[in-house]
Structure formats: structure tokens, C-alpha cells
Write an enzyme that holds these catalytic residues in place. Structure first.
Site, PDB file in Angstrom:
ATOM      1  N   ASN A  35      -0.645  62.603  45.720  1.00 35.77           N
ATOM      2  CA  ASN A  35      -1.537  62.763  44.366  1.00 35.77           C
ATOM      3  C   ASN A  35      -2.507  63.949  44.367  1.00 35.77           C
ATOM      4  OD1 ASN A  35      -2.618  60.886  46.057  1.00 35.77           O
ATOM      5  ND2 ASN A  35      -3.885  60.041  44.344  1.00 35.77           N
ATOM      6  N   ILE A  36      -2.709  64.646  43.505  1.00 34.37           N
ATOM      7  CA  ILE A  36      -3.562  65.747  43.202  1.00 34.37           C
ATOM      8  C   ILE A  36      -4.492  65.657  42.041  1.00 34.37           C
ATOM      9  CG2 ILE A  36      -3.900  68.190  43.206  1.00 34.37           C
ATOM     10  CD1 ILE A  36      -0.722  68.377  44.487  1.00 34.37           C
ATOM     11  N   GLU A  37      -5.648  65.197  42.130  1.00 32.05           N
ATOM     12  CA  GLU A  37      -6.631  65.205  41.086  1.00 32.05           C
ATOM     13  C   GLU A  37      -7.213  66.042  40.557  1.00 32.05           C
ATOM     14  OE1 GLU A  37      -7.553  60.440  41.877  1.00 32.05           O
ATOM     15  OE2 GLU A  37      -9.140  61.644  42.491  1.00 32.05           O
TER      16      GLU A  37
ATOM     17  N   GLU B 211       4.476  60.878  43.370  1.00 28.62           N
ATOM     18  CA  GLU B 211       5.891  60.809  42.996  1.00 28.62           C
ATOM     19  C   GLU B 211       6.702  61.983  42.238  1.00 28.62           C
ATOM     20  OE1 GLU B 211       3.645  58.658  42.506  1.00 28.62           O
ATOM     21  OE2 GLU B 211       4.419  56.453  42.055  1.00 28.62           O
TER      22      GLU B 211
ATOM     23  N   CYS C 220       3.601  54.811  38.332  1.00 28.50           N
ATOM     24  CA  CYS C 220       3.118  54.534  36.877  1.00 28.50           C
ATOM     25  C   CYS C 220       4.173  54.880  35.896  1.00 28.50           C
ATOM     26  CB  CYS C 220       1.829  55.572  36.856  1.00 28.50           C
ATOM     27  SG  CYS C 220       2.441  57.350  36.596  1.00 28.50           S
TER      28      CYS C 220
HETATM   29 ZN   LIG Z   1       2.714  58.372  38.548  1.00 28.37          ZN
END
Ligand SMILES: [Zn+2]
Length: 138
Positions: free
Chosen positions: A42-44, A55, A91
Site C-alpha cells: 500500500n502507498i498512502e 492489491e 477492500c
Molecule cells: Zn483495496
């Protein structure tokens, strides 16, 4: 490829997560039909909206390099600095992206905190009645 091995790759990919706001690290390892694997984390972003899940990073890396057939994805996530939780499911947005590129009745989603005790779901199980390319005649 054995799913335990794929999960290990997801756990390793998790180490590259950029999550200064949520402190929730996720890694994913996407197994393509040809046996190749693409990983993501994940990259915020400070503006939040541009944030992208592990994903989707894995899928977009693979699709951008020409891959179109996919067999499975392993997902490992949890709080920063802690071992992955047992069940971090994709998600809704990621499920929709999977619907675009994978066959819902055959594509496996592997969830676990480690390479043991894996739980495997079909995309059609976690996104029942999903809207996909077939709805638009493709
Ligand atoms: Zn997601």
C-alpha cells in the site's frame, strides 16, 4: 506455485508499504497464469484520495507490463511493526479491479498472517453478483 510461497512473498512485499498515516501495512503477491508473480504494497498520500492498496499496485504493475491472465493473489496486512493479522481481506475497490481482470469463479484470494493456516476464497465468494466486463458484452 504453492500458495504458502505466494503468501511469503506478500509478507515480504509488506515491508515496502508506505503508510505514514494509517500505520497499517499491507503486502500482496499476484500470481499470473504464466507463473510470474507481481508484488505490491500500500502507498498512502497526504491528500488521502491518491492512496492505493497493495492489491491494486500488484495488478497495475502486472497489467502495465502486458499481463492479462491471473490465477491468485495473496494478501498480508496488519499494524506497522506487528505480524500480519490473520484475515485482511481486499477492500471493495480492489475487489472491483480483480473483477476486471480475473475470472470470478476461478481466481483465488489467499488470506493469512503467515504461510501456514491459509484461507482461500474465490473472487465470486467475496464479490457476489459483481459487475464486470461480461456485463458490457466483453
Ligand atoms: Zn483495496
Amino acid at each position: 506455485m504453492e500458495y504458502g510461497e505466494l503468501m511469503k512473498m506478500a509478507v515480504t512485499a509488506r515491508q515496502s508499504a508506505y503508510m505514514p498515516y494509517s500505520h497499517f501495512a499491507v503486502g500482496a503477491a499476484l500470481l499470473c497464469s504464466d507463473g510470474s508473480v507481481y508484488t505490491g504494497s500500500n502507498i498512502e498520500n497526504a491528500a488521502f484520495t491518491p492512496t492505493v492498496c497493495a492489491e491494486r499496485v500488484a495488478f497495475f504493475k502486472a497489467v502495465s507490463e502486458g499481463k492479462r491472465g491471473f490465477a491468485a493473489i495473496a494478501v498480508a496486512g496488519g499494524k506497522e511493526g506487528e505480524a500480519p493479522d490473520a484475515l485482511v481481506a481486499p477492500c471493495g475497490v480492489c475487489r472491483q479491479v480483480m473483477m476486471e481482470f480475473a475470472f470470478p469463479k476461478t481466481f483465488d484470494i489467499i488470506l493469512a498472517g503467515s504461510s501456514e493456516n491459509l484461507q482461500v476464497y474465490k473472487l465470486s465468494e467475496i464479490l457476489p453478483l459483481g459487475f464486470g466486463p461480461e456485463n458490457l458484452g466483453r
